[in-house]
Design an enzyme around this catalytic site. Structure first.
Site, PDB file in Angstrom:
ATOM      1  N   GLU B  59       0.683  -1.366  -0.084  1.00 17.33           N
ATOM      2  CA  GLU B  59       0.115  -0.050  -0.150  1.00 17.33           C
ATOM      3  C   GLU B  59       0.926   1.323   0.015  1.00 17.33           C
ATOM      4  O   GLU B  59       0.511   2.195  -0.599  1.00 17.33           O
ATOM      5  CB  GLU B  59      -0.854  -0.005   1.106  1.00 17.33           C
ATOM      6  CG  GLU B  59      -2.256  -0.895   1.119  1.00 17.33           C
ATOM      7  CD  GLU B  59      -1.982  -2.484   1.120  1.00 17.33           C
ATOM      8  OE1 GLU B  59      -0.626  -2.582   1.748  1.00 17.33           O
ATOM      9  OE2 GLU B  59      -2.753  -3.195   0.926  1.00 17.33           O
ATOM     10  N   HIS B 128     -11.490  -5.663   8.539  1.00 18.56           N
ATOM     11  CA  HIS B 128     -12.303  -5.378   7.183  1.00 18.56           C
ATOM     12  C   HIS B 128     -13.459  -4.840   7.526  1.00 18.56           C
ATOM     13  O   HIS B 128     -14.481  -4.842   6.914  1.00 18.56           O
ATOM     14  CB  HIS B 128     -12.658  -6.791   6.606  1.00 18.56           C
ATOM     15  CG  HIS B 128     -11.448  -7.601   6.260  1.00 18.56           C
ATOM     16  ND1 HIS B 128     -10.726  -8.363   7.066  1.00 18.56           N
ATOM     17  CD2 HIS B 128     -10.875  -7.816   4.783  1.00 18.56           C
ATOM     18  CE1 HIS B 128      -9.808  -8.995   6.134  1.00 18.56           C
ATOM     19  NE2 HIS B 128      -9.828  -8.586   5.081  1.00 18.56           N
TER      20      HIS B 128
END
Lengths: 326, 324
Positions: B59, B128
């Site tokens: 990322e 999540h």
């Protein structure tokens, strides 16, 4: 290389030494705020890397690469104003030293999160490849920063896509005070390049010829679309990490050894062997560099300080009412 | 045309990429697979592998590369496969992208969009389900949006792509396929920084954004006749539409802030403080907040349900505030 080029390279190394020397002196006199990170001893690395680059190539300097910034074309006056935190500096006083960048000359502003410009350089190289431009991005970092995840993430991606990026690791053996044996278990940082599928090369960072040669090969490769190169330049900083660091972690013998391989003296020796009039060149070069530095200091001192409310300028390209998100 | 919230995001990206060849998408599995949620389905087929790029699991690289591309005039959309993973790119956002323009003294800007599925309600568990907007809310240089409707999802994303500043675009995964609405066939934009009035009322104001807009509007409907509730959907968190907030609170005299992100240090804290400071004389009751419990996003259904604000909790909070 013709005489003019050889003398110009010498001038650039002397200029950065004079420039940094003056900045160090100004710091000792208490005329500068913020950290001062001298690259004294590493001039051949930063000058040599930039020598063959075009204006539309990009460099991503680390905090000690003032030489690279000057060699890539930054105006010494504005650079000194940047160091002084004045309005004519590249960041108009928003930050100091090499954080300002000079975008028209392809010089990206560093951050203090060392190694974090490698993903940025790599993204830029992706654009060069995407648009079929034969330009290169050169990312500098220290051997200390090579332990950061960002460095590995960037190199991995560049290897996958064969991007026109050159990673220049200036290995000066200390990350602040921490020696290499406590930073990584390989002998050369360049050994790591194998893990990303491209070539790693080790060269003497104090030998301008070696730096130029390594860069020539790497830029040729990048411009031909053959992908990235990792160049590790072994060099040494004479000063501490910053001017406030007395570098008690190293020995006097070590410093003396490296001073005997001084990049500027090595180049003088070379010029001498070429049968040029070294004494004349030295005197002329020094005078010229000192004049540039004196002019830069005068320019910086004359440049106005920014006013308080200017702290709210340049936060957003599309301004927000009141200057803050809320 | 009837589209889901997810399709609206896909349309926004497709339209912006068709309009401007500098717009591109980078993220994990965004290309061949079309995204873990199929948000980018079809884009690589249409725009090619160079512009819709399957990235390594990195990322920091994805965001940093976006910054480098932006400096070269590209307008990258950078997908975090789950918005929780944005933490891995935190430095690149707060120290690289957010400061880019500032440290260069205005020489450049940073037209990137970082987007990804945020939010809970689907038993995603700790990694999540997060709502990370407050991690970035205090960082100058960033813009933050959080659409609640398909119309806004499309219009805000298109505006975000065209904006010259870095925009964090927090789409809500709970809404992806649950929200379906008729949106215009012709092109439209939703400007950054403008809230939307979702329900008009006179007794109190609910200030919310993202997934909790829907139960808030439902609560306003359910309570009609009993309590007259005004619902403001912020849509943009930075810049925040203070004019919309203050006009409504001046009218109703009461404010309840509802968001799914955790209570402590959330966006609501800032809004509440500002209402308290600037609208004190207009208030007829305490500024109240309803948000997720100050814990991690737990996995098991009863735990998650207990943590999250829902219609019942919002209704109760409205009733409580109305009693003042």
């Amino acid at each position: 290389m013709n005489e003019q080029t050889e003398r110009d390279l010498y001038y650039r190394m002397v200029l950065v030494r004079e420039f940094e020397g003056r900045v160090s002196a100004l710091d000792k006199q208490g005329k500068l705020a913020g950290g001062v990170y001298s690259g004294r001893g590493q001039e051949a690395a930063s000058i040599g890397v930039c020598h063959g680059l075009r204006v539309d190539d990009w460099i991503f300097p680390l905090h000690r690469d003032m030489g690279a910034v000057l060699a890539k074309g930054a105006d010494p006056n504005r650079l000194m104003a940047q160091i002084f935190g004045r309005r004519d500096g590249f960041s108009k006083g928003k930050d100091s030293y090499l954080h300002g960048g000079d975008l028209p000359h392809g010089i990206f502003g560093a951050t203090s999160m060392l190694g974090s410009t490698l993903p940025v350089a790599t993204g830029m190289a992706y654009k060069f490849r995407m648009k079929n431009e034969d330009r290169v991005a050169v990312a500098f970092f220290g051997e200390g920063a090579s332990s950061r995840g960002d460095v590995h993430e960037a190199m991995n991606f560049a290897g996958v896509h064969k991007l026109p990026v050159i990673y220049v690791c200036e290995n000066n053996f200390y990350a602040y005070s921490t020696p290499n044996e406590l930073q990584f278990a390989v002998e050369n940082v360049a050994d790591r390049a194998a893990g990303y599928g491209f070539k790693g090369e080790v060269a003497s960072g104090n030998d301008l010829h070696a730096v130029l040669q390594a860069m020539q090969k790497a830029t040729d490769r990048a411009r031909r679309g053959e992908g990235p190169t990792f160049i590790e330049l072994k060099t040494y900083r004479y000063h501490g990490h910053s001017e406030h660091d007395r570098a008690a972690y190293r020995t006097d013998e070590e410093l003396v050894t490296w001073e005997s391989r001084d990049p500027i003296e090595l180049w003088e020796h070379y010029l001498d062997k070429r049968k040029y009039d070294l004494q004349a060149i030295k005197a002329e070069t020094l005078a010229r560099a000192q004049q540039v530095v004196a002019d830069a200091v005068a320019f910086a001192e004359a440049s106005p300080e920014p006013e308080g409310p200017e702290a709210m300028d340049d936060l957003y390209a599309t301004p927000i009412p009141g200057g803050s998100p809320a | 045309m009837m589209v889901t919230y997810l399709q609206a995001i896909n349309q926004a990206m497709a339209e912006e990429m068709a309009r401007d060849e500098n717009v591109m998408l980078m993220g994990e599995d965004v290309g061949v697979m079309g995204g873990a949620f199929k948000v980018s389905e079809g884009l690589q087929d249409r725009f090619g592998k160079l512009r819709v790029v399957d990235m390594p699991i990195a990322e920091s690289l994805i965001i940093g590369a976006g910054v480098g591309l932006a400096v070269q005039g590209m307008r990258p959309i950078l997908e975090m496969q789950f918005i929780d993973f944005i933490s891995c790119g935190f430095d690149q956002i707060v120290n690289q992208a957010a400061t880019l323009r500032y440290r260069h003294g205005g020489q450049t800007s940073c037209p990137i969009v970082i987007r990804g599925p945020s939010g809970a309600g689907v038993h995603g568990g700790l990694y999540h389900s997060q709502n990370p907007e407050s991690w970035f809310f205090s960082v100058p240089g960033l813009k933050i949006v959080a659409p609640a409707t398909a119309y806004d999802a499309k219009g805000l994303l298109k505006s975000a792509v065209r904006d010259d500043d870095p925009v964090l675009y927090f789409e809500h995964k709970f809404l992806y396929r649950r929200i379906k609405e008729d949106i215009p066939d012709e092109e439209y934009l939703v400007p950054l920084g403008q809230a939307a009035l979702r329900a008009e009322g006179t007794d109190l104001t609910v200030i919310t954004y993202g997934a909790t807009v829907h139960p808030a509007v439902q609560a306003a409907r359910d309570l009609a006749g009993e309590i007259s509730v005004e619902v403001i959907d912020l849509r943009s968190l930075a810049p925040l539409d203070w004019n919309a907030i203050s006009a409504s609170v001046r009218k109703t005299g009461k404010a309840l802030i509802v968001h799914e992100a955790r209570l402590t240090g959330g966006i609501g804290a800032e809004i509440a403080a500002r209402i308290g400071q600037e609208l004190f004389e207009d208030l007829d009751g305490p500024v109240m907040r309803l948000a997720s419990a100050d814990t991690h996003n737990a996995f098991a259904a009863p735990l998650e349900a207990w943590i999250l604000p829902d219609l019942h909790k919002i209704t109760e909070a409205i009733r409580k505030l109305a009693r003042y």
